[in-house]
Design a protein around this motif. Structure first.
Motif, PDB file in Angstrom:
ATOM      1  N   LEU A 176       0.846  -1.189   0.000  1.00  0.00           N
ATOM      2  CA  LEU A 176       0.000   0.000   0.000  1.00  0.00           C
ATOM      3  C   LEU A 176       0.881   1.239   0.000  1.00  0.00           C
ATOM      4  CD1 LEU A 176      -2.566  -1.200   2.658  1.00  0.00           C
ATOM      5  CD2 LEU A 176      -2.844  -1.190   0.195  1.00  0.00           C
ATOM      6  N   ASP A 186       0.129   4.205   0.973  1.00  0.00           N
ATOM      7  CA  ASP A 186      -0.009   4.964   2.211  1.00  0.00           C
ATOM      8  C   ASP A 186      -0.325   3.989   3.342  1.00  0.00           C
ATOM      9  OD1 ASP A 186      -2.548   4.249   1.508  1.00  0.00           O
ATOM     10  OD2 ASP A 186      -3.424   6.221   1.765  1.00  0.00           O
ATOM     11  N   SER A 238      -8.173   2.751   5.441  1.00  0.00           N
ATOM     12  CA  SER A 238      -9.181   2.794   4.375  1.00  0.00           C
ATOM     13  C   SER A 238      -8.606   2.274   3.052  1.00  0.00           C
ATOM     14  CB  SER A 238      -9.728   4.209   4.201  1.00  0.00           C
ATOM     15  OG  SER A 238      -8.725   5.076   3.742  1.00  0.00           O
ATOM     16  N   SER A 239      -7.298   2.363   2.865  1.00  0.00           N
ATOM     17  CA  SER A 239      -6.673   1.801   1.667  1.00  0.00           C
ATOM     18  C   SER A 239      -6.761   0.277   1.666  1.00  0.00           C
ATOM     19  CB  SER A 239      -5.210   2.223   1.575  1.00  0.00           C
ATOM     20  OG  SER A 239      -5.107   3.616   1.446  1.00  0.00           O
ATOM     21  N   ASN A 257      -2.817   3.996   5.450  1.00  0.00           N
ATOM     22  CA  ASN A 257      -4.178   4.283   5.881  1.00  0.00           C
ATOM     23  C   ASN A 257      -5.010   3.005   5.848  1.00  0.00           C
ATOM     24  OD1 ASN A 257      -6.560   5.499   6.504  1.00  0.00           O
ATOM     25  ND2 ASN A 257      -6.467   7.024   4.870  1.00  0.00           N
ATOM     26  N   LYS A 265     -10.328  -0.557   0.708  1.00  0.00           N
ATOM     27  CA  LYS A 265     -10.510  -0.370  -0.733  1.00  0.00           C
ATOM     28  C   LYS A 265      -9.844  -1.491  -1.526  1.00  0.00           C
ATOM     29  CE  LYS A 265     -11.189   4.571  -1.195  1.00  0.00           C
ATOM     30  NZ  LYS A 265     -10.663   5.816  -1.770  1.00  0.00           N
TER      31      LYS A 265
END
Length: 109
Positions: free
Chosen positions: A51, A53, A57-58, A55, A61
């Motif tokens: 990933l 970042d 939420s990544s 985060n 997703k």
């Protein structure tokens, strides 16, 4: 969870990690997510997806996209298999009917 025999159907296991000690778990998991910013090189090497970042939420997703791609491939393969089976059956039946007609027409008195 991967080696468990409690459930009849095997479960898919995803692991997230960023450190050197997460390497073996990332390697053994079905899908390994490594953090791109804080992750070590060992974690990045052992993972399947890096990933960009760190985060959460990544991760969500990426899992949603992965499930969507899996569902799309499954539906396409099911469609393709159905179409190919029907095409083979139609071609075989047509060939058999043509041969029977040819046999009847050549062997009549």
């Amino acid at each position: 969870i991967i080696d468990s025999s409690v459930l009849e159907q095997r479960q898919v296991v995803a692991v997230t990690g960023d450190g050197t000690n997460d390497g073996p778990a990332l390697k053994k998991a079905d899908v390994g997510f490594a953090m791109g910013i804080a992750g070590t090189d060992v974690a990045k090497e052992a993972s399947d997806i890096i990933l960009t970042d760190d985060n959460f939420s990544s991760i969500v997703k990426a899992v949603m996209w992965g499930r969507n791609v899996y569902d799309s491939i499954s539906k396409f393969l099911q469609f393709q298999l159905t179409v190919n089976v029907v095409a083979v059956i139609v071609a075989f039946t047509g060939a058999c009917i043509t041969q029977v007609d040819r046999f009847i027409n050549t062997h009549t008195c």
